[in-house]
Scaffold this active site. Structure first.
Site, PDB file in Angstrom:
ATOM      1  N   LYS A  33     -80.825  -1.363 -17.961  1.00 13.58           N
ATOM      2  CA  LYS A  33     -82.158  -1.360 -18.583  1.00 13.58           C
ATOM      3  C   LYS A  33     -82.728  -2.778 -18.587  1.00 13.58           C
ATOM      4  CE  LYS A  33     -80.062  -1.798 -23.162  1.00 13.58           C
ATOM      5  NZ  LYS A  33     -79.621  -1.033 -24.357  1.00 13.58           N
ATOM      6  N   TYR A 253     -93.254 -33.838 -26.465  1.00 15.00           N
ATOM      7  CA  TYR A 253     -94.065 -33.341 -27.586  1.00 15.00           C
ATOM      8  C   TYR A 253     -93.401 -33.628 -28.921  1.00 15.00           C
ATOM      9  CZ  TYR A 253     -97.027 -30.670 -24.398  1.00 15.00           C
ATOM     10  OH  TYR A 253     -97.910 -30.299 -23.431  1.00 15.00           O
TER      11      TYR A 253
END
Ligand SMILES: *Cc1c(COP(=O)(O)O)cnc(C)c1O
Length: 368
Positions: A33, A253
Site C-alpha cells: 500500500k 534559516y
C-alpha cells in the site's frame, strides 16, 4: 540534472520477503500500500510476483494499478470496498476483499459476482479502528460462509502495539481473536511486521508484512531478527556548494546553528520537499563519501547543510547518503522525531533507480 535520487534494491526486497515467510512459517501477503511505502508499488510487486503468495493494498485504485502492470498474484484490499460499486471490479479483477463492517456483508449478499469471492473477515480485537466486535463475529462469519457469493472466509485481526515487545496487549488481542474464531475452522491472519519479527508465539496461516519488506526495523533498539533485514532504499544526493566560515557564523534559516570553530559547510541538494524530516536536529547522522557525517542548521525546502570540517577530502560533488545502508532509516527517523513509516511514505520529487531487477531484464531481452 539534480543529483538527488532513491536507489531501490529489489534483491534486498526479495531477501526480506523470504525472511518474512520463513518467520511466519506459512504464507505471506506482501503489503505494498501507499506505493509500497514509497518504494514504487508496481516495480516492487513485479519483483515479488513470482514468489509472493499475494499482495495487500489499501484501496481498489492501488489494486488496479498493479493488475494493469501485469501482476497476477492475489491482491487483498485491506479496507475492503468503500462503495458497493467496487464489487464489480473486485469480481472482474479477481481481488480479495476485507470485510470490516456489517454493511459490507449486506452488500455482498445483494451482489452477483461471476466467481465466488475470497473474503477476509476482520475482528476488532482491541485496536478499535476497523473490524467487527467479538460478540457479532461468529454470526457474521457463518452468514458469509453460507452465501453462494463467497468462496472462503479468512479470519483476520490487526495489532496495535506489537512494536512494544514488553506490551501484553498483543497477547490479549491474540487470545481474544482465538476465542472469537474458536469452532469456526477458518484460515487465520494476524501478523504485521512487528509481530512477525518480535512475537514468535503469534502465528496464523497468512502473515501481512509491510515495513519489514523494505528492510526497516519497527523496534526502537537492536533486535536479533530485525537485524537480518536488508535496507531496500538508499536516498542520496551530492554537495552542490561549499562555504568556508569563521567561528561564530550562523547557518541557514533561523540561524539555528552557529559555527563554534572555523568550519567548512557543504550544501546538499535535499530538503523537506523531498521528504527529508524538516525538524531533524543538528548532529543528525548522514554519510559523506562513505564516512559518518552530521547535519548542521535547519533543513530548507530544497537543501540542507552538513559539516565538512572533519572531511578534508570532501567537497563539491561529494556523495551524501541521507539514509540507506550506512544511516538506517530507523535511526534517522528516531533522531528526527518521526517514524520510519512516515519517512518512507513522505518521499517526493526524486527519481527512483531500481537495482537487482533481473526478472524484468530477462523477460525483456528474452527472444520468445
Ligand atoms: C499496513 C498494514 C499491515 C502492514 O503493517 P507493517 O507494520 O508495515 O508490517 C498489515 N495489516 C494491515 C491491516 C495493515 O493495514
Amino acid at each position: 540534472m539534480r543529483p538527488t535520487r532513491a536507489l531501490i534494491d529489489l534483491e534486498a526486497l526479495r531477501h526480506n520477503y523470504r525472511l518474512a515467510r520463513e518467520l511466519g512459517g506459512r504464507k505471506a501477503l506482501a503489503v505494498v500500500k501507499a506505493d509500497a511505502y514509497g518504494h514504487g508499488a508496481v516495480r516492487c510487486a513485479q519483483a515479488l510476483d513470482d514468489e509472493a503468495d499475494g499482495f495487500a493494498v489499501a484501496c481498489i485504485e492501488e489494486a488496479l494499478e498493479l493488475r494493469e502492470s501485469g501482476v497476477r498474484s492475489p491482491i487483498l484490499l485491506l479496507e475492503g470496498f468503500f462503495d458497493t460499486d467496487e464489487l464489480d471490479l473486485i469480481d472482474t479483477h479477481d481481488l480479495w476483499c476485507v470485510v470490516q463492517g456489517e454493511w459490507q456483508i449486506d452488500a455482498i449478499g445483494r451482489s452477483r459476482p461471476a466467481k465466488p469471492l475470497m473474503i477476509w473477515l476482520k475482528l476488532d480485537s482491541g485496536m478499535h479502528r476497523l473490524g467487527l466486535d467479538a460478540a457479532n463475529y461468529r454470526a457474521c462469519a457463518q452468514r458469509l460462509q453460507a452465501m453462494p457469493q463467497v468462496r472462503e472466509v479468512v479470519a483476520m485481526t490487526h495489532f496495535a502495539c506489537a512494536d512494544e515487545l514488553d506490551n501484553e496487549r498483543t497477547i490479549e488481542q491474540q487470545a481474544l481473536f482465538n476465542r472469537a474464531c474458536a469452532e469456526l475452522k477458518l484460515a487465520t491472519s494476524l501478523d504485521n511486521s512487528p509481530a512477525l519479527l518480535g512475537w514468535p508465539g503469534v502465528r496464523g496461516d497468512w502473515a501481512r508484512p509491510g515495513l519489514m519488506l523494505y528492510g526497516a526495523t519497527p523496534f526502537a533498539g537492536p533486535h536479533p531478527v530485525a537485524d537480518r533485514l536488508r535496507p531496500v532504499m538508499s536516498v542520496e544526493s551530492e554537495v552542490i556548494s561549499v562555504r568556508e566560515l569563521a567561528a561564530g557564523e550562523p547557518i541557514g534559516y533561523g540561524a539555528r546553528f552557529v559555527t563554534e570553530r572555523p568550519s567548512r559547510i557543504g550544501v546538499v541538494a535535499m530538503g523537506y520537499a523531498d521528504g527529508y524530516p524538516q525538524f531533524a536536529p543538528d548532529g543528525t547522522p548522514l554519510a559523506i563519501d562513505g564516512q559518518p557525517g552530521e547535519l548542521v542548521g535547519r533543513v530548507s525546502m530544497d537543501m540542507l547543510t552538513v559539516d565538512l570540517t572533519d572531511h578534508p577530502a570532501a567537497g563539491l560533488g561529494s556523495h551524501v547518503e541521507l539514509w540507506g545502508n550506512q544511516v538506517r532509516a530507523s535511526t534517522l527517523a528516531a533522531r528526527a522525531g518521526t517514524s520510519t513509516y512516515r519517512l518512507f511514505c513522505g518521499l517526493k520529487r526524486m527519481p527512483r533507480r531500481y537495482l537487482g531487477d533481473h526478472s524484468r531484464m530477462q523477460s525483456r531481452t528474452s527472444p520468445d
